[in-house]
Design a protein around this motif. Structure first.
Motif, short mmCIF file in Angstrom:
data_model
loop_
_atom_site.label_atom_id
_atom_site.label_comp_id
_atom_site.label_asym_id
_atom_site.label_seq_id
_atom_site.Cartn_x
_atom_site.Cartn_y
_atom_site.Cartn_z
N GLY D 153 0.87 -1.14 -0.02
CA GLY D 153 -0.04 0.08 -0.07
C GLY D 153 0.85 1.22 0.00
N ALA D 154 0.40 2.39 -0.59
CA ALA D 154 1.30 3.43 -0.74
C ALA D 154 1.04 4.29 0.83
N PRO D 155 2.28 4.89 1.01
CA PRO D 155 2.22 5.75 2.12
C PRO D 155 1.28 7.04 2.03
N PRO D 156 0.78 8.04 2.97
CA PRO D 156 0.01 9.13 2.90
C PRO D 156 0.64 9.85 1.83
N VAL D 157 -0.05 10.89 1.10
CA VAL D 157 0.31 11.66 0.22
C VAL D 157 1.37 12.90 0.83
N ASP D 158 1.17 13.23 1.90
CA ASP D 158 2.03 14.13 2.68
C ASP D 158 3.39 13.39 2.64
N TYR D 159 3.42 11.98 2.99
CA TYR D 159 4.77 11.56 3.02
C TYR D 159 5.45 11.48 1.70
N ILE D 160 4.71 11.29 0.54
CA ILE D 160 5.16 11.05 -0.49
C ILE D 160 5.65 12.42 -1.14
#
Lengths: 328, 328, 328, 328
Positions: D153-160
């Motif tokens: 699963g992808a990390p939160p967009v803030d992390y990205i």
């Protein structure tokens, strides 16, 4: 009774002859080969005759031709068969020249005969099951495809010289798998490669290992890796990742024997090469061809599929030679 | 802080010492062993002391004992610990004599202390998951159980002479698996065997390969096959067939490496032997013991399980020796 | 041209007819069945005729008979074929009565005709490879054999009533595997069992789950476990432990597809039932029969193998019924 | 006693703290985190103190620092540690800016301290075994590498947004695998990708699926495929083809349970995510760091490896953004 003529009495022609013989209501009437003795032997085995091509096209009783002769003969035979309104099964590739392949496709379209191209992998029990399960929605939309396609050994360099290069000779099957499984067309293709296993192949202007990447119009991704000589044998796998899961096609093995020894647990290598690996596929493919002729099935491949795979092979060749990303 | 004494500084005692040290709030205070140097070394490693048994039982601060000394000491230590109201973890078997094991069980029951027997397989991630999934109803009622339990090599004949025989020494774990997984008790047992790998074992009055069949009160069937020396390594598998499916426990392997060579595809052998195979199980077992002491868990094994497995081992021994089916 | 008569136009007869038709130089001349319509349909498919048994034995052109009719007809057909000096291929069992089977064996011996019994598992690619690798010494002397033999569902109770019971009907194949793989004869046999899946089977005086243990003259051990209804399908595995390693026969699967989903990784179940699992074996078996007739092969099974497996089935039945260990 | 300071009390810092605590002769003295409470909690668990960075660098007793804080702090901490002559273990990446990473490498080289970068996959039992077997010559010269690296699963967009993009955040591990396994450096790199799983990632200027191809100076080929969200879980495999065979790294699974149900045979999914999959690797990595400090081992990774992987990540980013093949 459906009367059939076979062009080509070599390795793959022999396979097709046996499979034709197993179809109820089908008769192998003629075998054509430049090696007349080979044609006679194969014809005799199934009660047919060795003849030349003119005889085939002059005989109105022949309703279907199977073209398994050398690549340089495919286009002419397709054109003659289309003109004579005989149904066509033709081994890949349609031709080494994309333009000429398109001429064949036009002729087939004009004549209205079915023309199936020998992408036998579509009939493989494992691969065909994956296709069906994708179509059933089991993994959602397919998003990525990874194809592993490795041969146990390279053909003679003489063959390689006439082969059209690794992309048209070997990867054409993988390009067909790509289109069939992802259900999308290439937007860009990038191919690189090396000659890793036999310097004579480099001498012939070809490579023996490739890494290909395709990005489709909808942004899906495919990677193909091939090698002419995998020391461990014939390796035919792919995996397709979808929104809800992954379907993975493994190799077939001759037996399910495992040896537990003091050093390791060992299983069989994959089936030796394509004649063994795709034995069931060749049988299913020929059965399908006659189902199509009998009106009971829609063709699972067309000459357009043959042209499309060839176009990808040509674009890959350009990408490799000119070291650039090719847009399609 | 829970203060603990360990009896036995050998191979399995060392494993337990390490796992005790990893429990938060637990201290390995004492180590007891006839080999005083070994006890000192192990104690020093974890900040404890090497003492004799009297010191352990005289110290009210010690709330739990771990018995990993030789089998002939188990019963006496259990009796003393029960009397001193110390919680007990004891390696299998409780004793070689069924009658004496029952005396221990009575004493434990009278004192009310927890007494867990070291059937570590119940804590193995694979085996414990199967038990949970059976209990969750995943395969319906369990009907048949096939247990494969093979060692990579036989212990020294001197050990075998004192071991109580293959059924009490080696199969006692499998008898516990049988009771735990099928959730039923034996009605009849039949055991046969041979000395196949080392004539010295026969000279010691024992066998090194067995085939055991148990029929339960409800008519369920179990088969156990064992061998002291499986040339390929340590093999610990079972499968349980239920009304709706089968759950199968495979071996654990050191790595997930596969080699595809010109001859075969090879994978790792199973983990070398019980210390490697059940590393996680030993850790989970000790954590569970202290969870029980802390009041957070119901004991997953009891001394009654130890007695029951021993009774099966004794019945199997009788069946083998007297060549008859034994009713329980 | 070898002219052949087939007795039995049912499920297995149909398989044999197709395989006969694939042998070069062999012609399926006659089909005999109490169901005349079935015989006619099958005969027509391969260019033969539906006739009665007398016609077969009266025709000197018929050199071989394939007996795939119901068990109660086997013995008489074997006796007639032996008398008429026709080569015999007969499905298992020779007869439900051991004595009568021995009479057949005597007649066959007297006439000198080959008489192969349909233990098709000996021709299975996986099983036959294991036998060859054992004979090649790959695991040293075989010491233990574990056979798993489970059906996906029980036949109708009417069939079971006439079947001779589970040991003669189902385990006879496993008894043959035992003799073939271990290369030794039983000294003692112990069989127990239960009716776990369908009370009607118990009503018919039979069981549907068995656990059998055989100890051979040389002290080797074999365990067989069977069940009439394995909820997950047809399960045909065995493993043989030798002094230097283990060879393990796994199931064959329809495809090599794996699905990686959010819950688990899933692979195909084994092939559905014996017609699918042993498709290649049935073909190889029939090819072998005609190789034997052509003088090119030593028979891989004889009527004596049929009698020996039947003797084990009878001993197992006695062991189960009388709750005792049977010596042979 | 070796005294250690840990920067970062998050998920990975917590893992490292536990592994530090397991090293004999090593003490976790300080924990530094902007979240003071988290630092205090973690420090307390292992008998250390929560402090600020100045305190760490002012304390000459601290001989080693473990940097597991957010990426934007790495470079400064490395520079300070190098200046203070403290041994360094730093999580990847060294920095998001290649130039700044090179400044760090220069500082480390000048100070002479060991600086290991947290490429924990090099310590994974499966991957490390493959490396050793390649070095032992088991498959001859490595020629092709196929890396599969997919997250559940992808990390939160803030992390990205702060991650430096998928190539620096996720593929940096795969670039290190490439260099380590093939033992060669990139000559050209081509990267393409798409945003297939979450439009918010595209909104953040990033992609979530990539296909990367590297051709090395010696003409060897590598393909890497990644996806942020594989519906079926965390998938970490690679295979390396050499002149004499292939070594293949499979996933690790929580248990070896298989369920045979009426529909399929199912096995466990791979371990959930990196903390589970690489649990053993993280432990081995930290043990190795202290072996290096004790003088008993040559560092298995250096800051130069960190810089080299970052350079590949930067080149891949350029290739993807500018839609061109990048030469290195």
């Amino acid at each position: 009774m459906t009367d059939v003529a076979l062009f080509g009495a070599g390795r793959i022609g022999t396979i097709h002859a046996g499979n034709v013989a197993r179809q109820p209501g089908v008769r192998l009437q003629y075998v054509v080969d430049v090696d007349r003795a080979a044609a006679q032997k194969l014809a005799a085995q199934y009660g047919g005759q060795a003849v030349d091509a003119d005889r085939v096209f002059a005989d109105p009783a022949i309703t279907a031709v199977i073209i398994a002769s050398s690549t340089d003969t495919h286009a002419e035979l397709i054109l003659r068969a289309a003109k004579a309104a005989k149904a066509i099964f033709c081994e890949k590739p349609v031709d080494l020249a994309l333009e000429r392949a398109r001429v064949c496709a036009d002729a087939v379209r004009a004549s209205g005969v079915p023309c199936l191209i020998g992408f036998q992998r579509r009939y493989d029990p494992t691969f065909a099951t994956i296709k069906r399960r994708i179509d059933d929605g089991e993994i959602g939309t397919p998003e990525m495809l990874i194809v592993t396609s490795r041969d146990p050994g390279a053909p003679p360099v003489d063959y390689i010289k006439r082969s059209g290069g690794i992309f048209k000779d070997m990867l054409i099957h993988d390009f067909d798998i790509f289109r069939w499984i992802l259900g999308d067309e290439a937007a860009t293709i990038y191919a690189t490669g090396s000659c890793l296993t036999d310097a004579a192949i480099e001498g012939a202007g070809d490579i023996d290992a490739t890494a290909v990447t395709i990005r489709t119009r909808r942004g899906r991704l495919a990677q193909i890796n091939t090698i002419r000589r995998a020391a461990y044998g014939y390796d035919q796998r792919f995996e397709v990742i979808g929104a809800h899961g992954m379907l993975q096609a493994g190799n077939h093995r001759p037996t399910e024997v495992m040896l537990w020894s003091s050093g390791a647990i060992t299983a069989d290598k994959p089936e030796h090469f394509f004649l063994e690996r795709y034995r069931a596929a060749y049988a299913a493919e020929m059965a399908h061809f006659f189902d199509v002729l009998a009106g009971g099935a829609r063709p699972r491949t067309s000459i357009d599929d043959g042209v499309a795979a060839l176009a990808l092979a040509e674009a890959a060749t350009t990408s490799w030679r000119e070291k650039r990303i090719v847009e399609l």
